[in-house]
Design a protein around this motif. Structure first.
Motif, PDB file in Angstrom:
ATOM      1  N   ASP A   1       0.581  -1.404   0.174  1.00 47.41           N
ATOM      2  CA  ASP A   1       0.203  -0.158  -0.237  1.00 47.41           C
ATOM      3  C   ASP A   1       0.694   0.702   0.105  1.00 47.41           C
ATOM      4  O   ASP A   1       0.895   2.112   1.231  1.00 47.41           O
ATOM      5  CB  ASP A   1      -0.926  -0.255   0.968  1.00 47.41           C
ATOM      6  CG  ASP A   1      -1.200  -1.137   0.832  1.00 47.41           C
ATOM      7  OD1 ASP A   1      -2.036  -1.974  -0.252  1.00 47.41           O
ATOM      8  OD2 ASP A   1      -2.266  -1.350   1.917  1.00 47.41           O
TER       9      ASP A   1
ATOM     10  N   LEU B   1      -0.305   4.301   1.363  1.00 42.20           N
ATOM     11  CA  LEU B   1      -0.489   4.838   2.971  1.00 42.20           C
ATOM     12  C   LEU B   1       1.002   5.830   2.996  1.00 42.20           C
ATOM     13  O   LEU B   1       1.410   6.370   4.130  1.00 42.20           O
ATOM     14  CB  LEU B   1      -0.698   4.051   3.424  1.00 42.20           C
ATOM     15  CG  LEU B   1      -2.164   3.369   3.259  1.00 42.20           C
ATOM     16  CD1 LEU B   1      -1.462   2.341   4.500  1.00 42.20           C
ATOM     17  CD2 LEU B   1      -3.121   4.658   3.718  1.00 42.20           C
TER      18      LEU B   1
ATOM     19  N   GLY C   1       1.064   9.171   4.134  1.00 48.28           N
ATOM     20  CA  GLY C   1       1.795   9.718   5.950  1.00 48.28           C
ATOM     21  C   GLY C   1       3.131  10.595   5.472  1.00 48.28           C
ATOM     22  O   GLY C   1       3.224  11.425   6.311  1.00 48.28           O
TER      23      GLY C   1
ATOM     24  N   ASP D   1      -7.007   8.936   8.293  1.00 45.97           N
ATOM     25  CA  ASP D   1      -6.244  10.078   6.972  1.00 45.97           C
ATOM     26  C   ASP D   1      -6.509  11.978   8.091  1.00 45.97           C
ATOM     27  O   ASP D   1      -7.167  11.982   8.292  1.00 45.97           O
ATOM     28  CB  ASP D   1      -6.152   9.732   5.975  1.00 45.97           C
ATOM     29  CG  ASP D   1      -7.181  10.241   5.145  1.00 45.97           C
ATOM     30  OD1 ASP D   1      -8.099  10.943   5.599  1.00 45.97           O
ATOM     31  OD2 ASP D   1      -7.606   9.389   4.315  1.00 45.97           O
ATOM     32  N   ASP D   2      -5.404  12.329   6.991  1.00 52.81           N
ATOM     33  CA  ASP D   2      -5.591  13.860   7.716  1.00 52.81           C
ATOM     34  C   ASP D   2      -7.526  14.124   6.763  1.00 52.81           C
ATOM     35  O   ASP D   2      -7.412  15.683   7.045  1.00 52.81           O
ATOM     36  CB  ASP D   2      -5.095  14.578   6.956  1.00 52.81           C
ATOM     37  CG  ASP D   2      -4.585  14.523   5.024  1.00 52.81           C
ATOM     38  OD1 ASP D   2      -4.880  13.066   4.679  1.00 52.81           O
ATOM     39  OD2 ASP D   2      -4.222  14.745   4.453  1.00 52.81           O
TER      40      ASP D   2
ATOM     41  N   ILE E   1      -8.457   4.472   7.234  1.00 53.63           N
ATOM     42  CA  ILE E   1      -6.824   3.935   7.430  1.00 53.63           C
ATOM     43  C   ILE E   1      -7.258   1.861   7.322  1.00 53.63           C
ATOM     44  O   ILE E   1      -7.280   1.456   6.670  1.00 53.63           O
ATOM     45  CB  ILE E   1      -6.432   4.745   7.279  1.00 53.63           C
ATOM     46  CG1 ILE E   1      -5.599   5.888   7.219  1.00 53.63           C
ATOM     47  CG2 ILE E   1      -4.829   3.342   7.203  1.00 53.63           C
ATOM     48  CD1 ILE E   1      -5.100   5.772   5.761  1.00 53.63           C
TER      49      ILE E   1
ATOM     50  N   SER F   1      -4.696  -3.475   5.707  1.00 52.61           N
ATOM     51  CA  SER F   1      -4.116  -2.589   4.949  1.00 52.61           C
ATOM     52  C   SER F   1      -2.495  -2.532   5.641  1.00 52.61           C
ATOM     53  O   SER F   1      -2.207  -2.333   6.848  1.00 52.61           O
ATOM     54  CB  SER F   1      -5.192  -1.528   4.533  1.00 52.61           C
ATOM     55  OG  SER F   1      -4.956  -0.191   5.773  1.00 52.61           O
ATOM     56  N   ASP F   2      -1.489  -1.849   4.647  1.00 52.63           N
ATOM     57  CA  ASP F   2      -0.228  -2.046   5.178  1.00 52.63           C
ATOM     58  C   ASP F   2       0.277  -0.351   6.358  1.00 52.63           C
ATOM     59  O   ASP F   2       0.264   0.516   6.178  1.00 52.63           O
ATOM     60  CB  ASP F   2       0.111  -1.786   4.239  1.00 52.63           C
ATOM     61  CG  ASP F   2       0.579  -2.779   3.488  1.00 52.63           C
ATOM     62  OD1 ASP F   2       0.151  -4.208   3.538  1.00 52.63           O
ATOM     63  OD2 ASP F   2       0.545  -3.369   2.120  1.00 52.63           O
TER      64      ASP F   2
ATOM     65  N   LEU G   1       3.476   1.138   7.274  1.00 56.65           N
ATOM     66  CA  LEU G   1       3.377   1.674   5.815  1.00 56.65           C
ATOM     67  C   LEU G   1       3.402   3.555   5.691  1.00 56.65           C
ATOM     68  O   LEU G   1       4.099   4.025   5.964  1.00 56.65           O
ATOM     69  CB  LEU G   1       3.619   1.411   4.186  1.00 56.65           C
ATOM     70  CG  LEU G   1       3.863   0.178   4.015  1.00 56.65           C
ATOM     71  CD1 LEU G   1       3.290   0.101   1.712  1.00 56.65           C
ATOM     72  CD2 LEU G   1       5.266   0.854   3.679  1.00 56.65           C
ATOM     73  N   PHE G   2       1.730   3.331   6.291  1.00 54.74           N
ATOM     74  CA  PHE G   2       1.628   4.463   7.109  1.00 54.74           C
ATOM     75  C   PHE G   2       1.635   5.518   7.750  1.00 54.74           C
ATOM     76  O   PHE G   2       2.227   6.769   7.752  1.00 54.74           O
ATOM     77  CB  PHE G   2      -0.144   4.975   7.529  1.00 54.74           C
ATOM     78  CG  PHE G   2      -0.942   5.883   7.480  1.00 54.74           C
ATOM     79  CD1 PHE G   2      -0.867   6.906   6.853  1.00 54.74           C
ATOM     80  CD2 PHE G   2      -1.805   5.938   8.910  1.00 54.74           C
ATOM     81  CE1 PHE G   2      -1.748   7.800   6.778  1.00 54.74           C
ATOM     82  CE2 PHE G   2      -2.134   6.987   8.586  1.00 54.74           C
ATOM     83  CZ  PHE G   2      -2.313   8.177   7.800  1.00 54.74           C
TER      84      PHE G   2
ATOM     85  N   LYS H   1       5.299   4.646   9.303  1.00 52.93           N
ATOM     86  CA  LYS H   1       6.728   4.941   9.190  1.00 52.93           C
ATOM     87  C   LYS H   1       6.409   6.322   7.859  1.00 52.93           C
ATOM     88  O   LYS H   1       7.460   7.076   8.571  1.00 52.93           O
ATOM     89  CB  LYS H   1       7.627   4.050   7.882  1.00 52.93           C
ATOM     90  CG  LYS H   1       7.729   2.651   8.525  1.00 52.93           C
ATOM     91  CD  LYS H   1       8.751   1.754   7.741  1.00 52.93           C
ATOM     92  CE  LYS H   1       9.097   0.371   8.365  1.00 52.93           C
ATOM     93  NZ  LYS H   1      10.153  -0.685   7.737  1.00 52.93           N
ATOM     94  N   GLY H   2       6.003   6.612   7.090  1.00 52.15           N
ATOM     95  CA  GLY H   2       5.719   7.545   6.802  1.00 52.15           C
ATOM     96  C   GLY H   2       5.410   8.588   7.789  1.00 52.15           C
ATOM     97  O   GLY H   2       6.118   9.353   7.334  1.00 52.15           O
ATOM     98  N   LEU H   3       4.783   8.834   8.299  1.00 52.02           N
ATOM     99  CA  LEU H   3       4.539   9.466   9.478  1.00 52.02           C
ATOM    100  C   LEU H   3       5.283  10.070  10.710  1.00 52.02           C
ATOM    101  O   LEU H   3       5.647  11.366  10.406  1.00 52.02           O
ATOM    102  CB  LEU H   3       3.343   9.498  10.594  1.00 52.02           C
ATOM    103  CG  LEU H   3       1.309   9.363   9.138  1.00 52.02           C
ATOM    104  CD1 LEU H   3       0.418   8.396  10.703  1.00 52.02           C
ATOM    105  CD2 LEU H   3       1.458  11.086  10.043  1.00 52.02           C
TER     106      LEU H   3
ATOM    107  N   ILE I   1       8.475   9.676  10.087  1.00 51.29           N
ATOM    108  CA  ILE I   1      10.055   9.922   8.874  1.00 51.29           C
ATOM    109  C   ILE I   1       9.379  11.407   9.266  1.00 51.29           C
ATOM    110  O   ILE I   1      10.428  12.466   9.289  1.00 51.29           O
ATOM    111  CB  ILE I   1       9.706   9.120   7.715  1.00 51.29           C
ATOM    112  CG1 ILE I   1      10.436   8.012   7.807  1.00 51.29           C
ATOM    113  CG2 ILE I   1      10.674  10.023   6.426  1.00 51.29           C
ATOM    114  CD1 ILE I   1      10.497   6.709   7.049  1.00 51.29           C
ATOM    115  N   GLY I   2       7.920  11.489   8.603  1.00 53.45           N
ATOM    116  CA  GLY I   2       7.921  13.374   8.210  1.00 53.45           C
ATOM    117  C   GLY I   2       7.237  14.174   9.508  1.00 53.45           C
ATOM    118  O   GLY I   2       8.779  15.371   9.560  1.00 53.45           O
ATOM    119  N   ASN I   3       7.554  13.294  10.489  1.00 54.44           N
ATOM    120  CA  ASN I   3       7.334  13.790  11.401  1.00 54.44           C
ATOM    121  C   ASN I   3       8.687  14.162  12.463  1.00 54.44           C
ATOM    122  O   ASN I   3       9.554  14.295  13.420  1.00 54.44           O
ATOM    123  CB  ASN I   3       6.580  13.798  12.600  1.00 54.44           C
ATOM    124  CG  ASN I   3       4.909  13.990  12.183  1.00 54.44           C
ATOM    125  OD1 ASN I   3       5.064  15.426  11.845  1.00 54.44           O
ATOM    126  ND2 ASN I   3       4.082  13.399  12.041  1.00 54.44           N
TER     127      ASN I   3
ATOM    128  N   LEU J   1      -4.609  12.828  13.122  1.00 52.43           N
ATOM    129  CA  LEU J   1      -5.257  13.489  11.993  1.00 52.43           C
ATOM    130  C   LEU J   1      -6.341  13.527  11.938  1.00 52.43           C
ATOM    131  O   LEU J   1      -7.486  12.829  12.290  1.00 52.43           O
ATOM    132  CB  LEU J   1      -4.401  12.225  11.598  1.00 52.43           C
ATOM    133  CG  LEU J   1      -2.946  12.470  11.289  1.00 52.43           C
ATOM    134  CD1 LEU J   1      -2.785  10.980   9.995  1.00 52.43           C
ATOM    135  CD2 LEU J   1      -2.333  13.560  10.788  1.00 52.43           C
TER     136      LEU J   1
END
Lengths: 371, 371
Positions: A129, A132, A136, B102-103, B108, B128-129, B132-133, B135-137, B139-141, B277
């Protein structure tokens, strides 16, 4: 590929595609699930489909190859942050095979990224996915982007006669499309985006169907127009893709592997100024060198059922590596496969032993693609 | 549930579980795929398994319910940012059913979040993965967290006799465990984390197996110790879960739906100081009111094959909503289902028409769970 015949239970969660009812009439016998969607696996004989694919032309329902569309002012920043391939010189109308990596430098996916416009990209994904991950990152970084799964269902036309078939339908212009480029072509007054690529090494195209009604018409028309080329319905073929060295995310590699281990060296651009996740981790991996690598294997067996990775040993019972994909090849008259091999054994003709489902055999390591 | 018998193609990508070889010996006949892993669907008759589940006790391989482990100094911040449920007063040893949004305030996933320690959480996910959500959050934060898919494979013990069976194996102490709490219990000197919950309304437990060898022993022992309770292998049962109103992410709801539409009102805590979010989006939805809602339905049919959402109409052919899950219930002697219904039709006994696979029928809307 199945050792026993278990049926697949359908539901809305395991999405059908616009073409599912058609391939069921055409005799599909086995499915897998990919990006929460049904992917056709075989119409009855992988081997017959393999020989046919290498000689004629096939129509594949590869709708599972979902496309994540990223647009907006920060779309390049977001797309570039996810891949170790330098996209700073990328061009509109081109397709880029691009490993996605996380902050540790490990693989998230291995999509083809299509550049539609300076601020519009589509990521044609393997089975995870990615949407996602992108959401994120975008939220965390407060990127100005729109992210959605595009309503696109892809038909692939694959095989050496795909060029003749596509020319017959779309005219001479489509034969001028270069490998990994895309453009727009009319079918009965409806425009379709078409790329020259696909998940076989036999040549072909992908049609990114946005207008479903016309796409269904086109699907049917391929079989009418393709009669003279011996067209058949097909699916990504396990034998052909292993022999060709086309890697499968989730099978050959996953989030525990880095792109160097998967032989993606030419798509890892550490020396440009481009910023992306995991760059420092990948620099460290490069300087230390990898400990293992994906290689081809040939095994003296005439059948295999692989449902998880299987350990390979040398004569002294030391661990050689792990077999991750395998199938009998009627071409090599052996089982062929893809395996993650410990560095010291990464050499042509290195021998190994394998025990699987109560059977033992020997095999040899080889390079990819298999020759 | 299948209209035809298509086989499922196995591979490493569609992971087996530690219990797969056991359930295959026990006669599993149908699988689906969930979180890139095989989920057993039925051993031959959903209806027989339904009646058995409501009277006796079953052992389920629900390894597909993967657990994403989040630890580190910012783990609370990350976990809380993903869910609209206020976890600021959450306690160690408790389980929290928590919609992830999500935002935009859209769903999700709808996991159970387990609090293991002040800085250690496990998110027991639907399909759902979520990793990945997260990890993205993170990393971004730039959150200080570790995120991994824990090596945990879950066995569920479900049914009214599950309490007797669990007491026989783990002793009196396990009967004191309250609903949605977990604790640690010994089986032959190996400690297992066990929660009192599960994806049926018949009562039961989930065993979060980290030590696979002991888990396999335990799996086998359930059948030995459970003979007197008429124990059988089973799987989450489509009939029971629809009647009970247990929602399925990907079937009944997805990323186009918000938690109010799914009836999760009590898990949406907009008036606390907690940040997450989509909070502003959800406030807007709350003030504007929702346009549609998940409801139960009963349809005058004795069989249904639902593979995508199907439109429902009123007598004047106005759109009433969309049917998303459905199965014949031997209890109600009708098809029962879950549907996203337009607000004006969200009332008990509202009639509708449906046409599916060339058959037409009428039905009525009802509340969830079905009574």
């Amino acid at each position: 590929m199945d050792n026993k015949n278990f049926s697949i239970s359908k539901s809305r969660r395991v999405r059908s595609t616009p073409f599912t009812s058609r391939i069921e009439k055409q005799g599909i016998s086995s499915y897998s699930v990919y990006n929460h969607m049904l992917i056709p696996v075989t119409f009855g004989s992988l081997e017959k489909e393999y020989f046919h694919l290498k000689e004629h032309v096939q129509v594949w329902d590869v709708s599972v190859q979902r496309q994540i569309e990223i647009s907006g002012n920060d779309s390049f920043k977001l797309v570039q942050s996810m891949t170790c391939r330098d996209l700073s010189e990328s061009k509109i109308g081109r397709c880029y095979y691009s490993p996605l990596v996380d902050d540790k430098g490990n693989l998230i996916n291995d999509p083809v990224i299509l550049k539609l416009d300076e601020n519009k990209w589509r990521i044609s994904i393997a089975d995870s996915d990615v949407i996602l991950f992108a959401k994120g990152l975008a939220i965390g970084n407060e990127f100005d982007v729109k992210i959605k799964e595009a309503k696109i269902d892809t038909i692939a036309i694959q095989g050496p006669k795909s060029f003749k078939l596509m020319e017959k339908i779309f005219g001479k212009k489509i034969t001028e499309l270069k490998f990994f480029q895309f453009d727009y072509f009319d079918f009965k007054e409806t425009k379709h985006m078409i790329g020259r690529l696909g998940w076989s090494k036999q040549g072909g195209y992908e049609i990114y169907v946005e207008k479903t009604d016309s796409g269904l018409d086109l699907y049917d028309y391929f079989f009418e127009a393709g009669k003279e080329f011996n067209v058949k319905p097909g699916a990504p073929n396990l034998i052909e893709r292993i022999e060709s060295g086309l890697l499968s995310y989730g099978n050959d590699m996953d989030n525990k592997d880095n792109p160097y281990e998967c032989g993606f060296d030419k798509y890892i651009n550490l020396d440009s100024n481009t910023n992306f996740l995991g760059k420092e981790s990948l620099k460290k991996i490069r300087s230390q060198g990898i400990k293992r690598k994906l290689m081809g294997v040939k095994i003296d067996m005439n059948q295999i059922d692989l449902t998880k990775e299987e350990k390979l040993h040398d004569k002294e019972n030391n661990e050689v590596g792990f077999l991750r994909s395998a199938v009998f090849s009627p071409n090599f008259k052996k089982v062929v496969g893809i395996a993650m091999i410990n560095k010291k054994y990464c050499k042509e003709s290195q021998e190994f032993k394998i025990s699987i489902n109560g059977k033992s055999a020997t095999g040899k390591i080889c390079s990819l693609p298999l020759v």
